[in-house]
Scaffold this motif. Structure first.
Motif, mmCIF file in Angstrom:
data_model
loop_
_atom_site.group_PDB
_atom_site.id
_atom_site.type_symbol
_atom_site.label_atom_id
_atom_site.label_comp_id
_atom_site.label_asym_id
_atom_site.label_seq_id
_atom_site.Cartn_x
_atom_site.Cartn_y
_atom_site.Cartn_z
ATOM 1 N N THR A 1 34.201 41.340 43.281
ATOM 2 C CA THR A 1 35.678 41.860 42.780
ATOM 3 C C THR A 1 35.337 42.694 41.630
ATOM 4 O O THR A 1 34.236 42.438 40.813
ATOM 5 C CB THR A 1 36.831 40.582 42.862
ATOM 6 O OG1 THR A 1 37.415 41.223 42.674
ATOM 7 C CG2 THR A 1 35.934 39.690 41.290
ATOM 8 N N GLU B 1 41.424 34.381 47.978
ATOM 9 C CA GLU B 1 40.219 34.072 48.052
ATOM 10 C C GLU B 1 38.628 32.831 47.934
ATOM 11 O O GLU B 1 37.710 32.493 48.528
ATOM 12 C CB GLU B 1 38.693 35.240 48.065
ATOM 13 C CG GLU B 1 37.937 35.844 48.290
ATOM 14 C CD GLU B 1 37.231 37.219 48.466
ATOM 15 O OE1 GLU B 1 35.913 37.295 47.561
ATOM 16 O OE2 GLU B 1 38.564 37.970 47.887
ATOM 17 N N LEU B 2 38.708 32.505 46.943
ATOM 18 C CA LEU B 2 38.000 31.600 46.038
ATOM 19 C C LEU B 2 38.930 30.371 47.056
ATOM 20 O O LEU B 2 37.102 29.078 47.289
ATOM 21 C CB LEU B 2 38.165 31.510 44.606
ATOM 22 C CG LEU B 2 37.942 32.646 43.587
ATOM 23 C CD1 LEU B 2 38.259 31.974 42.222
ATOM 24 C CD2 LEU B 2 36.876 32.813 43.969
ATOM 25 N N HIS C 1 31.134 35.617 44.540
ATOM 26 C CA HIS C 1 32.557 36.652 45.427
ATOM 27 C C HIS C 1 31.925 38.010 44.275
ATOM 28 O O HIS C 1 32.440 38.082 43.334
ATOM 29 C CB HIS C 1 33.748 36.100 44.718
ATOM 30 C CG HIS C 1 33.590 33.925 45.769
ATOM 31 N ND1 HIS C 1 34.345 34.516 46.523
ATOM 32 C CD2 HIS C 1 33.830 33.648 45.169
ATOM 33 C CE1 HIS C 1 34.660 33.416 47.304
ATOM 34 N NE2 HIS C 1 33.515 32.780 46.825
ATOM 35 N N GLU D 1 29.755 40.566 39.860
ATOM 36 C CA GLU D 1 29.800 39.139 40.810
ATOM 37 C C GLU D 1 30.410 37.495 40.368
ATOM 38 O O GLU D 1 29.906 37.858 38.870
ATOM 39 C CB GLU D 1 28.201 38.610 41.276
ATOM 40 C CG GLU D 1 28.501 37.196 42.014
ATOM 41 C CD GLU D 1 26.758 36.956 42.645
ATOM 42 O OE1 GLU D 1 25.947 36.056 41.987
ATOM 43 O OE2 GLU D 1 26.286 38.265 43.086
#
Length: 470
Positions: free
Chosen positions: A126, A166-167, A124, A116
């Motif tokens: 990933t 995405e951020l 997020h 995370e």
């Protein structure tokens, strides 16, 4: 007949019918230009693919895997070796042994994990991968916005374009981030900090600590004989770059979207999937890896390094294994391009036959006089061969130059189009010296073969009948 006299006579005959011979030579030039243009396209595309593979950092890389993790994989390599259960573990001593092999530049572990990352208090999830300092020359980071890591263990990260989108909440659908320029994503992110939460693996408590309850945030995993502790940790990471390309795109591994220095990833001792496997087999004090990437000094030495690694008891895979079919494809492509390019030269050869046959009809009296004053059938054949060879050699040289110009003009036009599409320029054409020589020799051979029939026909002329010809 002396060579000098033969050459002078052939050139004089060619000058007398300059228009017809020039048109025949032009036909040969067009055929050679077509052949050179076709083959140079195939060679250029092959070099383009090879160049991109080399820049990707995978062309000179061998991926090493433990046979314990790949039961049934490459069984042909395991017939004369230990079974999968008895095979060696791909641990740190094994990595060091592989790194000491001849022609090996470096051998580094593939450290990647899902964890995370928190940005502006939003989590997020990933995949993160550790990359060595040598990756700064990787083609994936050639157009990076920002910079590469400042040191091998700096608390810094590079984001892949999709994760950066995405951020910033700029990509709600898969592939939507492709339409956003990298610079637009990098500008608000460079210099910002993320917080990475991860699980750290540490050795089990010592004998003096046995019986003590686990600390806060700590769990104990493993068997009675081999146990280890897992602690929840946090690490601040600074964003230093955003990359448009993915260095893992051709590796076949799970693609990471965040990259950090490999040395930092090793020092963090992040819990790996292989740790669960080790806990069942007995805890290994040395870290073990799922795969190890081995960089070789030269792509030509990849196969030798693969064989050496296999002798150590591991399985290997390289991009050369995957490109065998690619090389076969380019070989077939070059063959078909050469065939289609030769069709124009075949048509030109018919023009040579026609030109020389017409020359026989026009010069029957001349041929009769030559034979009457002592010229042999061989001398007459040599004369027509010399004329055919002269047209072939000149047509070959002009055709090579014409094919080279065609290639450069098309390459220039293609790059203008690429620039308008905001894409980097590429070289799609390549005319090596061996192709230049081969094209000229091929044109000469075709011309000489085309001159066989006219030369034989001229040599068979009866001098008495030839002198009567008007």
């Amino acid at each position: 007949m002396k060579t000098y006299d033969l050459t002078e006579l052939a050139l004089r005959n060619l000058r007398e019918s300059s228009l017809r011979n020039s048109l025949t030579t032009v036909g040969i030039s067009v055929g050679v230009a077509s052949l050179v243009a076709m083959l140079s396209l195939g060679i250029g595309l092959q070099k383009l693919a090879t160049r991109h593979l080399a820049k990707s950092g995978l062309f000179d890389t061998v991926v090493v895997m433990s046979r314990r993790d790949l039961r049934g994989f490459h069984r042909d390599d395991e017939r004369n070796t230990a079974s999968a259960a008895e095979s060696r573990t791909l641990d740190e001593p094994a990595r060091q042994e592989i790194e000491r092999l001849p022609d090996v530049l470096e051998a580094y572990p593939d450290i990647r994990f899902i964890t995370e990352l928190r940005y502006q208090d939003k989590p997020h999830l990933t995949m993160i991968s550790g990359i060595p300092d040598s990756s700064r020359s990787n083609d994936a980071f050639s157009g990076i916005e920002g910079s590469f890591f400042s040191s091998e263990n700096a608390p810094e990260i590079i984001l892949q374009k999709s994760f950066a989108a995405e951020l910033l909440n700029k990509a709600t659908k898969p592939g939507e981030e492709d339409e956003i320029p990298v610079a637009e994503l990098a500008k608000p992110l460079l210099g910002q900090e993320l917080t990475m939460r991860y699980a750290q693996r540490i050795p089990a408590p010592t004998l003096s600590e046995e019986g003590a309850p686990p600390k806060v945030g700590q769990t104990v995993e493993g068997t009675a004989d081999a146990a280890y502790s897992v602690l929840s940790r946090e690490q601040k990471l600074k964003i230093v770059g955003v990359s448009d390309l993915d260095p893992d795109s051709m590796r076949g591994a799970a693609r990471a979207r965040v990259f950090l220095p490999l040395k930092l990833a090793e020092d963090l001792h992040v819990m790996q999937p292989s740790d669960l496997r080790d806990s069942m087999r007995g805890f290994n004090k040395q870290p073990s890896y799922s795969t190890i990437s081995v960089r070789v000094r030269n792509p030509k030495q990849v196969e030798a390094v693969e064989q050496a690694v296999k002798k150590l008891g591991f399985n290997t895979f390289s991009i050369l294994d995957a490109t065998r079919s690619l090389r076969q494809f380019f070989a077939v492509l070059d063959l078909f391009l050469g065939i289609f390019g030769s069709l124009a030269l075949a048509v030109a050869s018919i023009g040579i036959v026609n030109t020389l046959v017409m020359a026989i009809l026009e010069r029957r009296r001349e041929i009769g006089i030559m034979k009457a004053i002592g010229a042999s059938d061989g001398d007459v054949k040599k004369l027509f061969f010399a004329e055919a060879g002269a047209m072939g050699a000149l047509g070959g040289v002009v055709g090579v130059v014409l094919g080279w110009l065609i290639g450069h003009v098309i390459n220039l036009g293609t790059n203008i189009y690429l620039r308008r599409q905001s894409l980097p320029p590429e070289s799609f054409w390549s005319v090596p010296w061996w192709l230049v020589g081969a094209a000229i020799v091929f044109a000469l051979i075709v011309s000489l073969v085309s001159g066989l029939y006219p030369a034989a026909r001229a040599a068979r002329l009866d001098p008495v009948q030839a002198l009567r010809y008007e």
